[in-house]
Design an enzyme around this catalytic site. Structure first.
Site, PDB file in Angstrom:
ATOM      1  N   ASP A 175       0.861  -1.178   0.000  1.00  0.00           N
ATOM      2  CA  ASP A 175       0.000   0.000   0.000  1.00  0.00           C
ATOM      3  C   ASP A 175       0.902   1.233   0.000  1.00  0.00           C
ATOM      4  OD1 ASP A 175      -1.745   2.077   0.506  1.00  0.00           O
ATOM      5  OD2 ASP A 175      -2.909   0.990   2.011  1.00  0.00           O
ATOM      6  N   HIS A 176       0.846   2.002  -1.094  1.00  0.00           N
ATOM      7  CA  HIS A 176       1.754   3.147  -1.223  1.00  0.00           C
ATOM      8  C   HIS A 176       1.424   4.265  -0.230  1.00  0.00           C
ATOM      9  CE1 HIS A 176       5.143   4.646  -3.320  1.00  0.00           C
ATOM     10  NE2 HIS A 176       4.906   4.024  -4.453  1.00  0.00           N
ATOM     11  N   ARG A 177       0.302   4.161   0.472  1.00  0.00           N
ATOM     12  CA  ARG A 177      -0.028   5.174   1.473  1.00  0.00           C
ATOM     13  C   ARG A 177       0.806   5.006   2.738  1.00  0.00           C
ATOM     14  NH1 ARG A 177      -6.349   4.093   1.972  1.00  0.00           N
ATOM     15  NH2 ARG A 177      -5.434   2.004   2.109  1.00  0.00           N
TER      16      ARG A 177
END
Length: 442
Positions: A412-414
């Site tokens: 998850d790039h968040r």
């Protein structure tokens, strides 16, 4: 005088709102004991045997096998006290234990958390002799069930009422297809479909016939439906990215062979990879986290509850190994074997399938090298492992045949940037190529 008690489908945990009846374990007229399983249901997560909190004679069952019932809908009615006279010795024994014939809350669903010794189902010779008298008074309380249609609308589930209200369906105009005219969700959905159907009825009638003749329609429900919803949600909410690397697993396989050569329980490759994962997560805790959208926060989790993908006849399931960071390879192997056996038998409890924080996906068992897996929402990452095969590889400056595996990380790039994800994957690959690197974190 027997007292008729209604047992409703309880909340089986983890936010489940409905369940499908798979198999009835009792019939009308059967004598049941307190906490005896009466029906086997399938939820979106597992197959569960539901015990009844009342002891007595079954007077009615609600729903046929294959019917979906919402939580809170009636399952069965039991005439409590109907067998007190013919089963005097059993009743006296129960009285001596302090249980009597008073209905007790269902263990796990009611307020009484004390669990006495479980009573065996009463099926002595006298029960067979007294079966006709028991069956005779059983129908007496049944007429009380149809009283509902004469007064209020025969709807039990609040979900059905809300569905009808939102869709503008008059419940009083519907004929329920459930027991004793009970209006089910399927009845309301059918009414809504009729309201939304286009005017040219003949054309609409021909098209579905042609489609149904050409292909098989499979209901998207149960485990398959739950998987579809979870994967779709993951794609909608998580901005994922994937990186991968090839690694020389020759030393890892040699280390495993040496471990298994000394005797004791066998260590699986999956267990070694899991131990490497927990060590890498200790170094890169960003990937053992979840995103709280409501609070707009990233929540880093203190424990690693490691999920692993397992293919079963009922579809893909992801059992969870609790506190994997505290387990050694031998303990991980044993837990993987236990959960896999339960998954194949369809006996996993809902708690065994929830609460994961990171997933390990060994798709190499299907004979493939790589994949870009979908993250198991609400987790933040998944490590994929391909097959381990012999390939030409430059080792110590020389071309040699080595055992090579492809590792992929979807994250998850968040919760992190590519540098963190790349560092995690590189550390995993280093441990695969040189298992001695793990000694630094043991």
């Amino acid at each position: 005088m027997p007292q008729v008690m209604e047992f409703k489908l309880p909340d089986l945990g983890e936010g489940l709102t409905e369940a499908e009846i798979v198999r009835w374990l009792v019939a009308v007229g059967d004598v049941v004991a307190i906490d005896q399983p009466v029906v086997e249901v399938e939820t979106a997560k597992a197959m569960v045997e539901v015990p009844c909190p009342y002891g007595g004679v079954v007077t009615a069952r609600f729903g046929e096998e294959g019917t979906e019932l919402p939580v809170g809908a009636p399952l069965i009615t039991v005439a409590v006290g109907a067998v007190s006279l013919p089963e005097a010795p059993a009743a006296q024994a129960a009285e001596a234990e302090g249980t009597g014939s008073v209905p007790r809350p269902l263990i796990g669903y009611g307020e009484d958390h004390s669990r006495p010794a479980r009573r065996r189902r009463v099926r002595p010779v006298t029960a067979a002799v007294s079966a006709p008298p028991v069956a005779a008074p059983a129908p007496a309380p049944v007429p009380a069930v149809p009283v509902a249609p004469a007064g209020p609308v025969p709807v039990i589930s609040p979900l059905v009422r809300k569905l009808a209200k939102d869709g503008g369906v008059d419940l009083r105009a519907l004929q329920g297809s459930g027991p004793e005219g009970l209006i089910l969700r399927a009845d309301v959905e059918a009414a809504l479909a009729a309201l939304r159907a286009p005017e040219p009825a003949p054309v609409a009638a021909v098209a579905p016939t042609a489609v149904s003749a050409q292909g098989e329609r499979i209901p998207l429900k149960g485990v398959r439906g739950a998987v579809a919803e979870k994967l779709s949600r993951s794609r909608r909410e998580i901005p994922d990215a994937t990186c991968w690397v090839d690694a020389d697993a020759t030393e890892l396989m040699a280390a495993r062979a040496a471990m298994n050569a000394v005797g004791g329980s066998k260590i699986s490759v999956l267990a070694l990879l899991a131990r490497i994962c927990t060590a890498a997560l200790a170094r890169y805790p960003e990937l053992n986290s979840t995103v709280d959208l409501a609070a707009k926060e990233i929540v880093r989790l203190p424990s690693v509850h490691l999920g692993f993908a397992a293919q079963t006849e009922r579809g893909l399931v992801v059992p969870v190994v609790r506190d994997a960071q505290h387990r050694n390879p031998e303990s991980l192997s044993a837990e993987f074997a236990r959960l896999t056996e339960l998954a194949r038998a369809g006996k996993l409890a809902p708690a065994d399938l929830t609460g994961g924080t990171f997933t390990l996906n060994n798709y190499g068992v299907f004979g493939v090298d790589g994949s870009t897996p979908i993250i198991n929402h609400p987790e933040a990452a998944m490590l994929g492992v391909g097959r381990i095969i012999d390939k030409p590889w430059v080792h110590e400056g020389q071309l040699a045949v080595r055992k090579v595996v492809q590792l992929s990380l979807t994250f998850d790039h968040r919760v992190c940037d590519g540098g963190t994800a790349g560092g995690f994957l590189r550390h995993v690959a280093d441990c695969v190529e040189s298992p001695a690197v793990l000694l630094r974190s043991l």
